[in-house]
Design a protein around this motif. Structure first.
Motif, mmCIF file in Angstrom:
data_model
loop_
_atom_site.group_PDB
_atom_site.id
_atom_site.type_symbol
_atom_site.label_atom_id
_atom_site.label_comp_id
_atom_site.label_asym_id
_atom_site.label_seq_id
_atom_site.Cartn_x
_atom_site.Cartn_y
_atom_site.Cartn_z
ATOM 1 N N ILE A 268 -14.034 -1.349 12.056
ATOM 2 C CA ILE A 268 -13.896 -2.463 11.124
ATOM 3 C C ILE A 268 -13.134 -2.049 9.866
ATOM 4 C CG2 ILE A 268 -16.106 -2.023 9.958
ATOM 5 C CD1 ILE A 268 -14.566 -5.467 10.805
ATOM 6 N N GLU A 269 -13.279 -0.780 9.444
ATOM 7 C CA GLU A 269 -12.616 -0.330 8.217
ATOM 8 C C GLU A 269 -11.101 -0.430 8.338
ATOM 9 O OE1 GLU A 269 -16.396 2.276 8.590
ATOM 10 O OE2 GLU A 269 -14.862 1.426 9.927
ATOM 11 N N ALA A 270 -10.530 0.005 9.458
ATOM 12 C CA ALA A 270 -9.075 -0.015 9.630
ATOM 13 C C ALA A 270 -8.551 -1.443 9.656
ATOM 14 C CB ALA A 270 -8.691 0.724 10.911
ATOM 15 N N ARG A 271 -9.273 -2.343 10.300
ATOM 16 C CA ARG A 271 -8.826 -3.733 10.383
ATOM 17 C C ARG A 271 -8.816 -4.385 9.011
ATOM 18 N NH1 ARG A 271 -12.774 -6.219 14.691
ATOM 19 N NH2 ARG A 271 -11.650 -8.125 14.123
ATOM 20 N N PHE A 272 -9.830 -4.141 8.225
ATOM 21 C CA PHE A 272 -9.868 -4.714 6.885
ATOM 22 C C PHE A 272 -8.773 -4.112 6.006
ATOM 23 C CE2 PHE A 272 -13.896 -6.659 7.830
ATOM 24 C CZ PHE A 272 -13.951 -7.733 6.957
ATOM 25 N N ARG A 273 -8.551 -2.817 6.126
ATOM 26 C CA ARG A 273 -7.550 -2.158 5.279
ATOM 27 C C ARG A 273 -6.166 -2.768 5.515
ATOM 28 N NH1 ARG A 273 -8.008 2.560 7.247
ATOM 29 N NH2 ARG A 273 -9.973 2.944 6.168
ATOM 30 N N GLN A 274 -5.829 -3.036 6.755
ATOM 31 C CA GLN A 274 -4.523 -3.599 7.084
ATOM 32 C C GLN A 274 -4.364 -5.002 6.484
ATOM 33 O OE1 GLN A 274 -3.963 -4.225 11.279
ATOM 34 N NE2 GLN A 274 -1.761 -4.509 11.116
ATOM 35 N N ASP A 275 -5.393 -5.821 6.599
ATOM 36 C CA ASP A 275 -5.307 -7.182 6.082
ATOM 37 C C ASP A 275 -5.316 -7.219 4.559
ATOM 38 O OD1 ASP A 275 -5.149 -8.348 8.579
ATOM 39 O OD2 ASP A 275 -7.313 -8.585 8.799
ATOM 40 N N ILE A 276 -6.063 -6.316 3.931
ATOM 41 C CA ILE A 276 -6.100 -6.290 2.468
ATOM 42 C C ILE A 276 -4.755 -5.845 1.910
ATOM 43 C CG2 ILE A 276 -7.083 -5.038 0.502
ATOM 44 C CD1 ILE A 276 -9.802 -5.255 1.918
ATOM 45 N N GLU A 277 -4.083 -4.929 2.584
ATOM 46 C CA GLU A 277 -2.741 -4.525 2.155
ATOM 47 C C GLU A 277 -1.796 -5.722 2.163
ATOM 48 O OE1 GLU A 277 -1.393 -1.307 4.527
ATOM 49 O OE2 GLU A 277 -2.700 0.182 3.579
ATOM 50 N N LEU A 278 -1.922 -6.590 3.156
ATOM 51 C CA LEU A 278 -1.105 -7.800 3.204
ATOM 52 C C LEU A 278 -1.443 -8.724 2.030
ATOM 53 C CD1 LEU A 278 0.808 -9.856 4.555
ATOM 54 C CD2 LEU A 278 -1.164 -10.650 5.875
ATOM 55 N N CYS A 279 -2.719 -8.915 1.767
ATOM 56 C CA CYS A 279 -3.135 -9.787 0.666
ATOM 57 C C CYS A 279 -2.618 -9.254 -0.673
ATOM 58 C CB CYS A 279 -4.664 -9.895 0.624
ATOM 59 S SG CYS A 279 -5.376 -10.769 2.037
ATOM 60 N N LEU A 280 -2.660 -7.939 -0.849
ATOM 61 C CA LEU A 280 -2.179 -7.339 -2.091
ATOM 62 C C LEU A 280 -0.664 -7.520 -2.226
ATOM 63 C CD1 LEU A 280 -2.856 -5.719 -4.608
ATOM 64 C CD2 LEU A 280 -2.551 -3.630 -3.274
ATOM 65 N N TRP A 281 0.042 -7.335 -1.136
ATOM 66 C CA TRP A 281 1.499 -7.533 -1.152
ATOM 67 C C TRP A 281 1.828 -8.977 -1.534
ATOM 68 C CZ3 TRP A 281 4.513 -10.673 2.181
ATOM 69 C CH2 TRP A 281 5.896 -10.495 2.076
ATOM 70 N N LEU A 282 1.089 -9.927 -0.995
ATOM 71 C CA LEU A 282 1.320 -11.338 -1.290
ATOM 72 C C LEU A 282 0.984 -11.640 -2.756
ATOM 73 C CD1 LEU A 282 2.212 -13.965 0.017
ATOM 74 C CD2 LEU A 282 -0.167 -14.429 0.604
ATOM 75 N N ALA A 283 -0.096 -11.055 -3.274
ATOM 76 C CA ALA A 283 -0.474 -11.266 -4.676
ATOM 77 C C ALA A 283 0.601 -10.715 -5.614
ATOM 78 C CB ALA A 283 -1.819 -10.603 -4.954
ATOM 79 N N GLN A 284 1.152 -9.546 -5.283
ATOM 80 C CA GLN A 284 2.221 -8.971 -6.099
ATOM 81 C C GLN A 284 3.457 -9.857 -6.065
ATOM 82 O OE1 GLN A 284 2.377 -5.201 -4.084
ATOM 83 N NE2 GLN A 284 1.014 -4.182 -5.549
ATOM 84 N N LEU A 285 3.734 -10.430 -4.898
ATOM 85 C CA LEU A 285 4.875 -11.336 -4.760
ATOM 86 C C LEU A 285 4.676 -12.584 -5.621
ATOM 87 C CD1 LEU A 285 7.549 -11.773 -3.195
ATOM 88 C CD2 LEU A 285 6.208 -12.956 -1.432
ATOM 89 N N ILE A 286 3.460 -13.119 -5.634
ATOM 90 C CA ILE A 286 3.153 -14.309 -6.436
ATOM 91 C C ILE A 286 3.364 -14.028 -7.915
ATOM 92 C CG2 ILE A 286 1.277 -15.830 -7.190
ATOM 93 C CD1 ILE A 286 0.114 -15.513 -4.339
ATOM 94 N N GLU A 287 2.849 -12.897 -8.411
ATOM 95 C CA GLU A 287 2.994 -12.584 -9.830
ATOM 96 C C GLU A 287 4.445 -12.328 -10.207
ATOM 97 O OE1 GLU A 287 0.487 -9.818 -11.697
ATOM 98 O OE2 GLU A 287 -1.383 -10.796 -11.077
ATOM 99 N N CYS A 288 5.240 -11.863 -9.236
ATOM 100 C CA CYS A 288 6.643 -11.569 -9.507
ATOM 101 C C CYS A 288 7.476 -12.847 -9.620
ATOM 102 C CB CYS A 288 7.194 -10.655 -8.420
ATOM 103 S SG CYS A 288 8.930 -10.211 -8.641
ATOM 104 N N ILE A 289 7.286 -13.787 -8.689
ATOM 105 C CA ILE A 289 8.155 -14.960 -8.649
ATOM 106 C C ILE A 289 7.535 -16.206 -9.271
ATOM 107 C CG2 ILE A 289 9.284 -14.078 -6.585
ATOM 108 C CD1 ILE A 289 7.821 -16.091 -4.938
#
Length: 503
Positions: free
Chosen positions: A156-177
């Motif tokens: 379960i740890e690996a699956r969550f880590r992968q999805d959280i990395e996506l969420c963080l990337w999207l959050a950074q994109l939102i703050e940028c644009i």
């Protein structure tokens, strides 16, 4: 670069799922990845019906455990998703089919490096409950203790880590644009979510939370937290006392007992108030499935993965704000927000007072049993954008917890306001913590703290004054001494002013 490509590919897959459920509106509202949103609309057939929050919930459930957890986390952020959608997200069911008992046995044996038979005299291989992160098995120790054993899902740890990395990337994109959305702190939202999930995936931390709550409430009548079996608790396994009781929302089963639903409601209100105001540490996931009533009428919570914590300053702010609302002193409510720093100083106190009145009057004008403190806080959070108030995640979590608590209370007795039952505790706490004597005590404490820090101030001043300045190589000991004295005298003057202000 590789991370961005992988994130884009995953985002396309997620967007298609959202499109099938006609739930692309969050991405549309944020204004990010517009080409992906457009392609997802064209490539996917819409099969969903219902309100927006219901469609979004269905899409999140299809996407799996991480997104169910994310939806539950967003349910406490109506400022991000809107109150209606937040209400629907709060109903997300964190349930999954159980994994096999043999995998649970293997996880337990690997965690403790011992055979299962040496840990438990009896172990039920059929899970009694299964959720996105873990599942629960009943067991009995060799000492005859009946326990519940919580075991993490495999990988379960690996699956969550992968999805959280996506969420963080999207959050950074939102703050940028979308700079206008930075006020809502999307990166911090994801980081908070990540921290929460990491806590849930280290069952030692959940056990520590249960232990702290038990210690805080051990002398509270009518409320008991199950005891942790630390010998059989590790990172991926938690063992605790088994609770034999009835879910708090199963009224039909409770009626034949000797205690009335109103008694349970009063105990619930008192327990919640003590956790929030007295202890500053509260159970933040108190839906009916996590609260049981034993045969003697004692409330017993389970599942301590989501907890809230409030410091003394925040509790004082809450108390002063609620007193102001209940007294309909809207100017005082506004001033409390400015004093706490939640509203920028350049904003108009008068205008904010007017906004506070528009929130308080419609709610406080209702019959007592219809007044909802959770809705009061929710409406307050809705005006954050107008007055540039930054989101306060700890208060949003409290508001959603209060909303769930009020729902449980209405189910027990719709004619009673649960907060009115806790009024004696509220009044006692206010007198002890916000009355004149308490404020004087706080001033004395602040003064003593300042005095204790005085030697540090003087030591730093002496060190600063004795430093040799960069110059042309000449060193004037008289000038250095004078400079040291002036720095020292200046800092002493500052300390005196601070002490005078405290007094």
């Amino acid at each position: 670069m590789i991370r961005s490509i992988a994130s884009l590919a995953r985002l396309i897959s997620i967007a298609r799922t959202f499109a099938r459920h006609d739930a692309l509106f969050p991405l549309e509202h944020m204004g990010v990845a517009r080409p992906i949103v457009t392609l997802a609309k064209l490539a996917s057939r819409r099969q969903a019906t219902g309100r927006p929050g219901e469609r979004l919930s269905a899409a999140l459930e299809e996407l799996g455990p991480t997104f169910v957890k994310l939806g539950q986390a967003l349910s406490v952020r109506p400022d991000l998703v809107g109150e209606d959608i937040a209400d629907h997200l709060s109903n997300l069911q964190d349930r999954l089919p159980p994994f096999s008992g043999d995998i649970a046995r293997q996880t337990i044996e690997e965690e403790f490096a011992k055979p299962l038979d040496s840990l438990f005299a009896q172990f039920d291989y059929t899970a009694t409950a299964a959720a996105s992160i873990a599942q629960v098995h009943f067991a009995e120790t060799h000492d005859g203790d009946r326990v519940a054993v919580k075991v993490l899902r495999p990988d379960i740890e690996a699956r969550f880590r992968q999805d959280i990395e996506l969420c963080l990337w999207l959050a950074q994109l939102i703050e940028c644009i979308r700079p206008a959305l930075r006020r809502l702190r999307p990166i911090e939202v994801v980081r908070t979510f990540e921290t929460s999930v990491n806590i849930e995936m280290d069952l030692r931390l959940e056990a520590a939370a249960a232990s702290e709550l038990r210690e805080n409430t051990e002398n509270d009548n009518g409320f008991r937290v199950p005891k942790i079996d630390w010998v059989r608790t590790g990172r991926r396994v938690m063992t605790l006392e088994r609770i034999d009781g009835t879910r708090i929302d199963e009224l039909a089963a409770l009626e034949p007992t000797e205690f009335a639903p109103r008694d349970i409601l009063r105990q619930s209100a008192e327990a919640f108030f003590n956790q929030v105001f007295r202890d500053g540490f509260f159970h933040a996931d108190i839906h009916p499935g996590n609260m049981f009533v034993t045969a003697d009428g004692t409330l017993c919570p389970v599942d301590f993965g989501i907890m809230g914590r409030l410091d003394k300053k925040t509790r004082n702010y809450l108390a002063d704000m609620l007193i102001g609302f209940l007294d309909r002193d809207y100017k005082r409510v506004a001033e409390v927000h400015f004093e706490a720093g939640y509203v920028p100083a350049q904003k108009s106190v008068g205008a904010f007072t007017q906004a506070i009145r528009s929130i308080g009057e419609p709610i406080l004008g209702k019959p007592l049993h219809e007044i909802s403190l959770a809705h009061l806080l929710a409406h307050l959070f809705q005006i954050t954008e107008t007055f540039e108030m930054e989101a306060q995640p700890q208060l949003l979590l409290l508001q959603k917890t209060m909303l769930v608590a009020e729902g449980v209370g209405r189910n027990l007795d719709p004619t009673v306001n649960m907060w009115s039952l806790a009024r004696p505790l509220i009044e006692e706490w206010i007198i002890l913590n916000r009355g004149p004597e308490a404020r004087l005590r706080d001033m004395v404490t602040d003064t003593v703290t300042s005095l204790e820090q005085l030697p540090q101030f003087l030591s730093r001043a002496e060190h600063l004054g004795s430093r040799k300045p960069a110059s042309d190589g000449h060193n004037d000991p008289v000038s250095n001494g004078q400079r040291s004295d002036w720095v020292l005298y200046g800092l002493i003057a500052v300390v005196i002013v601070l002490l005078t202000a405290n007094l």
